[in-house]
Design an enzyme around this catalytic site. Structure first.
Site, PDB file in Angstrom:
ATOM      1  N   PHE A  67       0.909  -1.165   0.037  1.00 28.30           N
ATOM      2  CA  PHE A  67       0.223  -0.094   0.134  1.00 28.30           C
ATOM      3  C   PHE A  67       1.020   1.387   0.083  1.00 28.30           C
ATOM      4  CE2 PHE A  67       0.519  -1.920   4.128  1.00 28.30           C
ATOM      5  CZ  PHE A  67       0.835  -0.890   4.918  1.00 28.30           C
ATOM      6  N   CYS A  68       0.069   2.363  -0.307  1.00 28.20           N
ATOM      7  CA  CYS A  68       0.962   3.815  -0.669  1.00 28.20           C
ATOM      8  C   CYS A  68       0.050   4.798  -0.016  1.00 28.20           C
ATOM      9  CB  CYS A  68       1.659   3.940  -1.731  1.00 28.20           C
ATOM     10  SG  CYS A  68       0.600   3.616  -3.169  1.00 28.20           S
ATOM     11  N   ARG A  69       0.160   5.992  -0.807  1.00 31.79           N
ATOM     12  CA  ARG A  69      -0.637   7.051  -0.657  1.00 31.79           C
ATOM     13  C   ARG A  69      -2.009   7.202  -1.370  1.00 31.79           C
ATOM     14  NH1 ARG A  69      -1.415  11.581  -3.335  1.00 31.79           N
ATOM     15  NH2 ARG A  69       0.552  11.186  -4.487  1.00 31.79           N
ATOM     16  N   TRP A  95      -2.770   3.564   2.633  1.00 33.05           N
ATOM     17  CA  TRP A  95      -2.170   2.970   3.868  1.00 33.05           C
ATOM     18  C   TRP A  95      -3.504   3.261   4.653  1.00 33.05           C
ATOM     19  CZ3 TRP A  95      -1.353   5.890   8.455  1.00 33.05           C
ATOM     20  CH2 TRP A  95      -1.120   7.167   8.118  1.00 33.05           C
TER      21      TRP A  95
END
Length: 103
Positions: A67-69, A95
């Protein structure tokens, strides 16, 4: 399937919840600076540009949740891992989505 799932291959919620409950490796692929500003409890920070160089860290986990932004970098990370033979990778998108399932 919603638009994020179509664009980024994000996992359906029940799969994400199940994977977390079964001890999935939680991998935040944002930059170290972004990770330091806030992250999912129990997650590790492996920036997307270093995923290929850190393949050993992904081995022997029931599932890998990236996951990320926004879901863009996690989509790239999922592709990199799949190119290295991993079939148990879930792109959770953001996230904050993962944080909402981790207690």
């Amino acid at each position: 399937m919603n638009i994020l799932q179509k664009l980024f291959g994000a996992a359906p919620v029940q799969n994400l919840q199940e994977a977390i409950a079964q001890g999935a490796l939680l991998v935040d692929v944002r930059s170290p600076g972004e990770f330091a500003q806030g992250h999912v409890k129990g997650s590790v920070n492996i920036p997307v540009e270093t995923v290929a160089n850190n393949i050993q860290q992904f081995k022997n986990h029931p599932a890998i949740i990236v996951f990320c932004r926004s879901g863009n970098r996690s989509s790239m990370a999922k592709s990199i891992l799949e190119q290295h033979g991993f079939t148990n990778v879930i792109n959770a998108g953001t996230w904050n989505t993962v944080a909402s399932y981790v207690k």
